[in-house]
Design a protein around this motif. Structure first.
Motif, PDB file in Angstrom:
ATOM      1  N   LYS A   1      -9.689  -1.914   4.668  1.00 36.73           N
ATOM      2  CA  LYS A   1     -10.306  -1.742   3.749  1.00 36.73           C
ATOM      3  C   LYS A   1     -10.462  -2.705   3.587  1.00 36.73           C
ATOM      4  O   LYS A   1      -9.921  -3.689   3.120  1.00 36.73           O
ATOM      5  CB  LYS A   1     -10.362  -0.589   3.256  1.00 36.73           C
ATOM      6  N   ARG A   2     -12.289  -3.667   3.028  1.00 42.17           N
ATOM      7  CA  ARG A   2     -12.355  -4.623   1.996  1.00 42.17           C
ATOM      8  C   ARG A   2     -12.374  -3.925   0.208  1.00 42.17           C
ATOM      9  O   ARG A   2     -13.600  -2.934   0.076  1.00 42.17           O
ATOM     10  CB  ARG A   2     -13.940  -4.927   2.505  1.00 42.17           C
ATOM     11  N   VAL A   3     -11.983  -4.263  -0.734  1.00 38.81           N
ATOM     12  CA  VAL A   3     -12.622  -3.376  -1.305  1.00 38.81           C
ATOM     13  C   VAL A   3     -12.685  -4.660  -3.056  1.00 38.81           C
ATOM     14  O   VAL A   3     -12.444  -6.001  -2.259  1.00 38.81           O
ATOM     15  CB  VAL A   3     -10.659  -2.913  -1.978  1.00 38.81           C
ATOM     16  N   THR A   4     -13.143  -4.067  -3.834  1.00 34.14           N
ATOM     17  CA  THR A   4     -13.783  -5.076  -4.848  1.00 34.14           C
ATOM     18  C   THR A   4     -12.506  -4.972  -6.343  1.00 34.14           C
ATOM     19  O   THR A   4     -12.150  -4.066  -6.348  1.00 34.14           O
ATOM     20  CB  THR A   4     -14.770  -4.174  -5.770  1.00 34.14           C
TER      21      THR A   4
ATOM     22  N   VAL B   1       1.248  -1.375   0.069  1.00 32.77           N
ATOM     23  CA  VAL B   1       0.035  -0.470   0.149  1.00 32.77           C
ATOM     24  C   VAL B   1       0.776   1.520  -0.211  1.00 32.77           C
ATOM     25  O   VAL B   1       1.729   1.434   1.134  1.00 32.77           O
ATOM     26  CB  VAL B   1      -0.840  -0.071   1.163  1.00 32.77           C
ATOM     27  N   PRO B   2       0.621   2.044  -0.491  1.00 34.27           N
ATOM     28  CA  PRO B   2       1.420   3.374  -0.821  1.00 34.27           C
ATOM     29  C   PRO B   2       1.465   3.725   0.109  1.00 34.27           C
ATOM     30  O   PRO B   2       0.360   4.393   0.870  1.00 34.27           O
ATOM     31  CB  PRO B   2       0.688   4.118  -1.262  1.00 34.27           C
ATOM     32  N   VAL B   3       2.146   4.384   0.752  1.00 36.52           N
ATOM     33  CA  VAL B   3       2.998   5.253   2.527  1.00 36.52           C
ATOM     34  C   VAL B   3       2.075   6.392   2.958  1.00 36.52           C
ATOM     35  O   VAL B   3       0.905   5.998   4.472  1.00 36.52           O
ATOM     36  CB  VAL B   3       4.313   5.770   3.038  1.00 36.52           C
ATOM     37  N   PHE B   4       1.277   6.936   1.655  1.00 37.81           N
ATOM     38  CA  PHE B   4       0.558   7.854   2.187  1.00 37.81           C
ATOM     39  C   PHE B   4      -0.398   6.983   2.227  1.00 37.81           C
ATOM     40  O   PHE B   4      -1.734   8.460   2.490  1.00 37.81           O
ATOM     41  CB  PHE B   4       0.866   9.211   1.052  1.00 37.81           C
ATOM     42  N   LEU B   5      -1.466   6.569   1.628  1.00 35.44           N
ATOM     43  CA  LEU B   5      -2.907   6.117   2.317  1.00 35.44           C
ATOM     44  C   LEU B   5      -2.275   4.889   3.510  1.00 35.44           C
ATOM     45  O   LEU B   5      -3.877   3.910   3.272  1.00 35.44           O
ATOM     46  CB  LEU B   5      -3.171   5.403   0.687  1.00 35.44           C
ATOM     47  N   ILE B   6      -1.835   4.467   3.719  1.00 37.79           N
ATOM     48  CA  ILE B   6      -1.570   3.168   4.611  1.00 37.79           C
ATOM     49  C   ILE B   6      -2.851   3.006   5.833  1.00 37.79           C
ATOM     50  O   ILE B   6      -3.545   2.385   6.271  1.00 37.79           O
ATOM     51  CB  ILE B   6      -0.390   2.612   5.324  1.00 37.79           C
TER      52      ILE B   6
ATOM     53  N   LYS C   1      -9.432  -7.720   1.425  1.00 40.23           N
ATOM     54  CA  LYS C   1      -8.921  -7.022   2.495  1.00 40.23           C
ATOM     55  C   LYS C   1      -7.918  -6.832   2.483  1.00 40.23           C
ATOM     56  O   LYS C   1      -6.648  -7.291   2.417  1.00 40.23           O
ATOM     57  CB  LYS C   1      -9.425  -7.707   4.092  1.00 40.23           C
ATOM     58  N   ILE C   2      -7.374  -5.324   2.858  1.00 42.11           N
ATOM     59  CA  ILE C   2      -5.989  -4.563   2.516  1.00 42.11           C
ATOM     60  C   ILE C   2      -5.648  -4.346   4.345  1.00 42.11           C
ATOM     61  O   ILE C   2      -5.924  -3.977   5.291  1.00 42.11           O
ATOM     62  CB  ILE C   2      -6.455  -3.115   2.306  1.00 42.11           C
ATOM     63  N   GLY C   3      -4.438  -4.869   4.005  1.00 46.74           N
ATOM     64  CA  GLY C   3      -3.259  -4.522   5.330  1.00 46.74           C
ATOM     65  C   GLY C   3      -2.508  -3.524   4.525  1.00 46.74           C
ATOM     66  O   GLY C   3      -2.625  -3.307   4.045  1.00 46.74           O
ATOM     67  N   ASN C   4      -1.224  -4.498   5.206  1.00 44.62           N
ATOM     68  CA  ASN C   4       0.038  -3.362   4.407  1.00 44.62           C
ATOM     69  C   ASN C   4       0.195  -4.157   3.264  1.00 44.62           C
ATOM     70  O   ASN C   4       0.927  -3.028   2.810  1.00 44.62           O
ATOM     71  CB  ASN C   4       1.130  -3.811   5.356  1.00 44.62           C
ATOM     72  N   GLU C   5      -0.174  -4.483   2.501  1.00 48.18           N
ATOM     73  CA  GLU C   5      -0.090  -5.134   0.954  1.00 48.18           C
ATOM     74  C   GLU C   5      -1.713  -5.254   0.322  1.00 48.18           C
ATOM     75  O   GLU C   5      -2.560  -5.420   1.438  1.00 48.18           O
ATOM     76  CB  GLU C   5       0.659  -6.125   0.721  1.00 48.18           C
TER      77      GLU C   5
END
Length: 270
Positions: A30-33, A19-24, A44-48
């Protein structure tokens, strides 16, 4: 660019990106499609952010990795952009997507869902008694639209990689509530053996995504004095520099003050 990697146990290729550092802080958890080769997943988004490419073929994995990266790029952009405002038409259209998905899944054999409309009428009666009773605040009521439909709204927004403002979310909840009631009535009809035309389907327009809001630009007020001072500094730099005469500087600043006074601003500010 990240490359697909093979799962050591299954041999299936996966794809991941940090995940881009400025968006972490806003994206993590968050869960994404993500849609790859027509297959939808909701990681689900983690550090990756990690998704399965659902193939053991290396060439196919590379092709699908390009799709995955395009999806990831849209996801990062959705977190980066300012929240957008939806029109009523867009809110109704998203509620329509929910309606059509649920109808397709349930109307052939509605089962217990045929009782949803009756349940809604019972809850309406309870809410009416609550409003009429001086002790209504102590009575158990129906869960809020956010509790009942918030997950569906989140799913619709995730599907289109949208982040919306609070007013738009409230409008979405209202439209999803109306769509859910229409669906309940249809399933009640289907449960009674009536498979006539769906009178509600035509009211939902096709969703057209809103234009992304342009990023906000900070506007810094600059005074005439600052402009004059900057020009004064510039004139004394470089070869064969020639400074502004003090009298010229005083004249410029006096003119700037007069202009600011005429505009009612004072202090030489723009």
């Amino acid at each position: 660019m990240p490359r697909p990697f093979k799962h050591p146990r299954t041999g299936v290729y996966w794809y991941r990106q940090r995940v881009p550092v400025f968006l972490i802080t806003v994206a993590k958890g968050k869960r994404v499609t993500v849609t790859i080769d027509g297959r939808i997943s909701t990681p689900k988004i983690g550090n990756e952010l990690t998704v399965s490419l659902d193939t053991k073929d290396v060439a196919e994995a590379k092709r699908r990795a390009n799709e995955a990266q395009a999806e990831f790029d849209r996801i990062w952009l959705s977190f980066e952009e300012r929240p957008v405002s939806l029109t009523l038409r867009q809110a109704v259209a998203l509620a329509g997507e929910f309606y059509h998905v649920m109808r397709k899944a349930l109307e052939d054999d509605p089962g217990e869902s045929a009782m949803w409309a009756q349940s809604a009428r019972e809850w309406d009666a309870i809410e009416e008694r609550k409003r009429a009773s001086p002790y209504g605040a102590l009575m158990i009521g129906r869960r809020s639209p956010e509790d009942r439909l918030g997950t569906w709204v989140d799913g619709a927004l995730s599907e289109h990689h949208l982040v919306v403002d609070a007013a738009s979310r409230q409008m979405l909840l209202e439209q999803f509530e109306k769509a859910a009631r229409d669906l309940a009535l249809l399933l009640e009809q289907r449960g009674g053996g009536d498979y006539g035309p769906d009178q509600n389907a035509a009211r939902f327009p096709v969703f057209e995504a809103p234009l992304a809001a342009p990023p906000a630009e900070a506007v810094t007020a600059i005074s005439f004095d600052q402009i004059i001072n900057a020009e004064e500094e510039r004139r004394v730099k470089g070869r064969d520099a020639k400074a502004l005469p003090p009298a010229t500087i005083r004249k410029f600043k006096f003119m700037a003050q007069q202009l600011a006074s005429h505009r009612g601003e004072g202090g030489g500010d723009t």
